[in-house]
Design an enzyme around this catalytic site. Structure first.
Site, mmCIF file in Angstrom:
data_model
loop_
_atom_site.group_PDB
_atom_site.id
_atom_site.type_symbol
_atom_site.label_atom_id
_atom_site.label_comp_id
_atom_site.label_asym_id
_atom_site.label_seq_id
_atom_site.Cartn_x
_atom_site.Cartn_y
_atom_site.Cartn_z
ATOM 1 N N THR A 28 2.146 5.992 0.220
ATOM 2 C CA THR A 28 3.561 6.341 0.337
ATOM 3 C C THR A 28 4.139 6.577 -1.048
ATOM 4 O O THR A 28 3.769 5.905 -2.007
ATOM 5 C CB THR A 28 4.323 5.215 1.051
ATOM 6 O OG1 THR A 28 3.858 5.114 2.400
ATOM 7 C CG2 THR A 28 5.825 5.474 1.065
ATOM 8 N N SER A 30 6.159 9.664 -3.893
ATOM 9 C CA SER A 30 6.159 11.077 -4.269
ATOM 10 C C SER A 30 4.773 11.588 -4.645
ATOM 11 O O SER A 30 4.416 12.728 -4.323
ATOM 12 C CB SER A 30 7.136 11.300 -5.424
ATOM 13 O OG SER A 30 6.785 10.500 -6.548
ATOM 14 N N ASP A 83 -3.343 6.319 -3.074
ATOM 15 C CA ASP A 83 -1.939 5.927 -3.152
ATOM 16 C C ASP A 83 -1.465 6.041 -4.591
ATOM 17 O O ASP A 83 -2.271 6.094 -5.527
ATOM 18 C CB ASP A 83 -1.776 4.487 -2.648
ATOM 19 C CG ASP A 83 -0.389 4.201 -2.101
ATOM 20 O OD1 ASP A 83 0.533 5.016 -2.338
ATOM 21 O OD2 ASP A 83 -0.218 3.160 -1.440
ATOM 22 N N GLY A 84 -0.173 6.070 -4.764
ATOM 23 C CA GLY A 84 0.412 6.090 -6.095
ATOM 24 C C GLY A 84 0.666 4.685 -6.604
ATOM 25 O O GLY A 84 0.268 3.697 -5.985
ATOM 26 N N ASP A 86 3.725 2.430 -9.263
ATOM 27 C CA ASP A 86 4.892 2.447 -10.149
ATOM 28 C C ASP A 86 4.502 2.075 -11.568
ATOM 29 O O ASP A 86 5.096 2.568 -12.527
ATOM 30 C CB ASP A 86 5.964 1.500 -9.608
ATOM 31 C CG ASP A 86 6.431 1.917 -8.222
ATOM 32 O OD1 ASP A 86 6.885 3.067 -8.089
ATOM 33 O OD2 ASP A 86 6.315 1.121 -7.281
ATOM 34 N N GLY A 97 5.513 -0.452 -4.598
ATOM 35 C CA GLY A 97 6.566 -0.818 -3.666
ATOM 36 C C GLY A 97 7.913 -0.232 -3.982
ATOM 37 O O GLY A 97 8.899 -0.570 -3.325
ATOM 38 N N GLY A 99 8.876 2.569 -3.231
ATOM 39 C CA GLY A 99 9.288 3.286 -2.029
ATOM 40 C C GLY A 99 9.533 2.385 -0.835
ATOM 41 O O GLY A 99 9.911 2.861 0.241
ATOM 42 N N GLU A 105 1.178 -0.820 2.592
ATOM 43 C CA GLU A 105 0.272 -0.301 1.563
ATOM 44 C C GLU A 105 -0.812 -1.324 1.223
ATOM 45 O O GLU A 105 -1.990 -0.972 1.072
ATOM 46 C CB GLU A 105 1.062 0.068 0.309
ATOM 47 C CG GLU A 105 1.898 1.328 0.454
ATOM 48 C CD GLU A 105 2.774 1.597 -0.748
ATOM 49 O OE1 GLU A 105 3.074 2.769 -1.007
ATOM 50 O OE2 GLU A 105 3.174 0.631 -1.434
ATOM 51 N N LYS A 123 2.759 6.199 -16.164
ATOM 52 C CA LYS A 123 2.676 4.954 -15.392
ATOM 53 C C LYS A 123 1.718 3.935 -16.006
ATOM 54 O O LYS A 123 1.698 2.776 -15.588
ATOM 55 C CB LYS A 123 2.252 5.260 -13.949
ATOM 56 C CG LYS A 123 3.182 6.218 -13.209
ATOM 57 C CD LYS A 123 4.590 5.660 -13.107
ATOM 58 C CE LYS A 123 5.542 6.644 -12.465
ATOM 59 N NZ LYS A 123 5.231 6.909 -11.062
#
EC number: 5.3.1.6
Length: 232
Positions: A28, A30, A83-84, A86, A97, A99, A105, A123
């Protein structure tokens, strides 16, 4: 080159790891959305995979892209979760988290043989904590949970402010699981594994955004190209 293009390049690199017949966890955020869109293009060209989404937002994106979906009630293990993040440090520990999907996740990542994290190079940090740490909590007894969290921060050598995440309607943001999120603005987390352990035993805490020892590979896109970091 803007950040969205960098995110898309990282997603494209991760897509090279996908083979027909795989069961994938779909992240989840961008950056993960770029991966879902690129995966959808491959599916339209005949790639056969099945995905497990980590949020209702990702579910909608995947369905729009024509990706076949299932759940962890139907299958036991996933081959890869993409997954991305932060933040990611040099140990491949993460803060996730932003998002609001950290619980799902983490469940999906834990059910996967590999977790590939995709991000732009901004990041990567020396020490986690600049990005606020999301902590998913039960609304009941919020004051007691806050106090326990502050004690955990102190025990882990951290100090910072807790803020209840607002939703678009001005009320508290509500996760897909019906919980609230407290964002901990710690600035610096000197011992992420220790803090993760302390947070996990607090009554009222459903899950936290420290993903310790879970990422297998991190794919970072920057102006000079793609950098891949593997867990030692």
């Amino acid at each position: 080159m803007d950040k969205e293009e960098l995110k898309r390049r990282a997603a494209a690199r991760a897509l090279e790891e996908v083979r027909g017949g795989m069961k994938l966890g779909l992240g989840t955020g961008s950056t993960a959305k770029h991966f879902v869109e690129l995966l959808g293009e491959r599916v339209r060209l005949g790639l056969e995979i099945i995905g497990v989404p980590t949020s209702e937002v990702t579910r909608a994106d995947a369905e729009r892209c024509g990706i076949r979906l299932t759940s962890l009630d139907e299958i036991d293990r996933l081959d890869i979760t993409i997954d991305g993040a932060d933040e990611v440090d040099h140990h491949l520990d993460l803060i996730k988290g932003g998002g609001g999907a950290l619980l799902r996740e983490k469940i999906v990542a834990a059910a996967s043989d590999r977790m590939i994290v995709i991000a732009d190079e901004s990041k990567l940090v020396d020490t986690l904590g600049r990005f606020p740490l999301p902590i998913e909590v039960i609304p009941f007894g919020l004051g007691a949970t806050r106090r326990a969290l502050q004690n955990a921060f102190t025990a882990a050598g951290c100090d910072g402010e807790l803020k209840l995440r607002p939703g678009k309607d001005g009320h508290a943001f509500v996760t897909d699981g019906g919980h609230w999120i407290l964002d901990a603005q710690l600035g610096r987390i000197p011992d992420a594994p220790r803090l993760a352990q302390l947070l996990s035993v607090i009554p009222g805490v459903v899950e936290h955004g420290l993903f310790v020892g879970m990422a297998s590979t991190v794919v970072l896109a920057g102006a000079d190209g793609i950098r891949t970091i593997e867990r030692a």
